[in-house]
Design an enzyme around this catalytic site. Structure first.
Site, mmCIF file in Angstrom:
data_model
loop_
_atom_site.group_PDB
_atom_site.id
_atom_site.type_symbol
_atom_site.label_atom_id
_atom_site.label_comp_id
_atom_site.label_asym_id
_atom_site.label_seq_id
_atom_site.Cartn_x
_atom_site.Cartn_y
_atom_site.Cartn_z
ATOM 1 C CG ASN A 1 -1.807 -1.169 1.345
ATOM 2 O OD1 ASN A 1 -1.612 -2.001 2.223
ATOM 3 N ND2 ASN A 1 -2.764 -1.308 0.456
ATOM 4 C CB THR B 1 3.795 -1.177 11.158
ATOM 5 O OG1 THR B 1 3.506 -0.321 12.261
ATOM 6 C CG2 THR B 1 4.854 -2.181 11.592
ATOM 7 C CE LYS C 1 3.909 -1.165 15.844
ATOM 8 N NZ LYS C 1 2.894 -0.643 14.976
ATOM 9 C CE LYS D 1 1.770 -4.793 9.001
ATOM 10 N NZ LYS D 1 1.447 -3.373 8.888
#
Length: 307
Positions: free
Chosen positions: A79, A105, A180, A255
Site C-alpha cells: 500500500n 508499519t 516498532k 503481519k
C-alpha cells in the site's frame, strides 16, 4: 504563539489513509487547528472527516499538489509503495521541500526505498510508526518512533506531538520501523506467555483475578498481564472483556511478526520465539480469529485443548 507556529497553522497538512488509526490521528490534527487535506481508497472513510472540516480530494497525487507536509497511515508495504510511487501517487505531484511522514508499519527496507525515491524529487521522507492502538490514537497518546534526517526531526515533531504523547528520534530512515517491529515481537511473545500461564493456572484451580494479582506483584509481571489481560472478566476496558473486539487485530500482529521474521532472516538473527509467535498468529488468522484482538490467543488455547 510564534510567527512560525501561526504560519504553520495556516499551511495545510495532507493525510492519506483514514482507517482505524488514521481517522482519529487526522481528527487530532484538525482539533489542533491544522487545515487537513485528506484522501482514502474508501470514500466512506473520508465522509466522517469531511463533516468535521477536512477537505477531501481524489488521490494521493491531489494531496501532494496542495500540501507540503503529508502523513500516511496505511496497512502494509505494498500500500505504501502504491501511495508514494503509483500512477496517482504522492511522488507524481510532490513539491520540492515537502515533508513526507509515513506512520504505517512496514519493512524498514521499503522505508529506505521510499526515502530514496522522495529524495530524487527533492522531498524528505521519514518513517514514524506508532505504538498504542486505536484508543491511544483517539486520545492523542500514541508513541511515535521516528527515523530520518535529524535536521528535519523538529518539523516532524511539531505535527506528531498533536497526535501522540511520546515522539522518539531513533536515527536514520528505517530505524523507526526497526524499533516498532522489535517492540511488537516482544509484545506477541509476552501475550502468548501470559495466555498460557493464565490458562494453566485456571486449570490448576486458581482464580484468574487472584493469579493476575500475584503475577503483577511478582517477577512474571508484564504489560499483557497488568494492562491488557487476555482472560475475559479479569480487567475492564480491555478487548478480552468485550469478546475480543477492538484493539489490535490478530492479522495485524501476524503481519508485524512476518516483518520481524523477514528482517531476522535478512540479518541472520535467531528469533526462535519470534518465529513461533509468527506461526501461532498465522494459524489463528486462518481459524476465525483474524479480526479479533491479538489477546484472543487465550481463547484459541482453550479451544485447542478441546474445552
Amino acid at each position: 504563539m510564534t510567527d512560525n507556529r501561526k504560519k504553520s497553522l495556516t499551511t495545510p497538512v495532507g493525510f492519506i489513509g483514514l482507517g482505524n488509526m488514521g481517522s482519529p490521528m487526522a481528527t487530532n490534527l484538525l482539533k489542533n487547528g491544522y487545515p487537513v487535506i485528506a484522501t482514502d481508497v474508501f470514500p466512506e472513510s473520508c465522509k466522517e472527516l469531511q463533516d468535521i472540516g477536512a477537505q477531501v480530494v481524489d488521490s494521493p497525487a491531489d494531496v501532494a499538489d496542495r500540501a507540503d507536509r503529508i502523513i500516511t497511515m496505511l496497512p502494509s508495504s505494498p500500500n505504501v509503495i502504491e501511495v508514494y510511487t503509483g500512477p496517482n501517487g504522492i511522488l507524481k505531484k510532490v513539491k520540492k521541500g515537502t515533508l513526507l511522514i509515513d506512520s504505517s508499519t512496514i519493512d524498514p527496507a521499503v522505508s529506505r526505498e521510499m526515502a530514496k525515491a522522495a529524495e530524487k524529487m527533492g522531498a524528505v521522507f521519514m518513517d514514524a510508526p506508532v505504538s498504542g492502538g486505536v484508543g491511544a490514537a483517539s486520545l492523542a497518546k500514541l508513541t511515535f518512533m521516528v527515523g530520518g534526517l535529524e535536521e528535519e526531526y523538529e518539523a516532524a515533531q511539531e505535527l506528531l506531538t498533536c497526535m501522540g504523547a511520546n515522539v522518539v528520534y531513533c536515527g536514520q530512515v528505517g530505524t523507526g520501523q526497526a524499533a516498532k517491529i522489535c517492540n511488537n515481537m516482544l509484545l506477541a511473545i509476552g501475550m502468548i506467555g501470559t495466555a498460557e500461564t493464565m490458562n494453566l493456572g485456571i486449570r490448576l484451580g486458581l482464580d484468574p483475578k487472584l493469579l493476575t494479582k500475584i503475577l503483577n506483584m511478582s517477577s512474571g509481571r508484564c504489560w499483557s498481564s497488568d494492562k491488557y489481560n487476555p482472560v475475559p472478566g479479569v480487567m475492564e476496558g480491555v478487548p478480552s472483556s468485550n469478546n475480543y473486539q477492538g484493539g489490535f487485530g490478530t492479522t495485524l500482529m501476524a503481519k508485524d511478526l512476518g516483518l520481524a521474521q523477514n528482517t531476522a532472516t535478512n540479518t541472520k538473527t535467531p528469533i526462535p520465539l519470534g518465529s513461533l509467535a509468527h506461526q501461532i498468529y498465522r494459524v489463528m488468522s486462518s481459524r476465525g480469529y483474524a479480526n479479533k484482538d491479538f489477546s484472543s490467543i487465550f481463547q484459541f488455547l482453550r479451544e485447542e485443548e478441546g474445552q
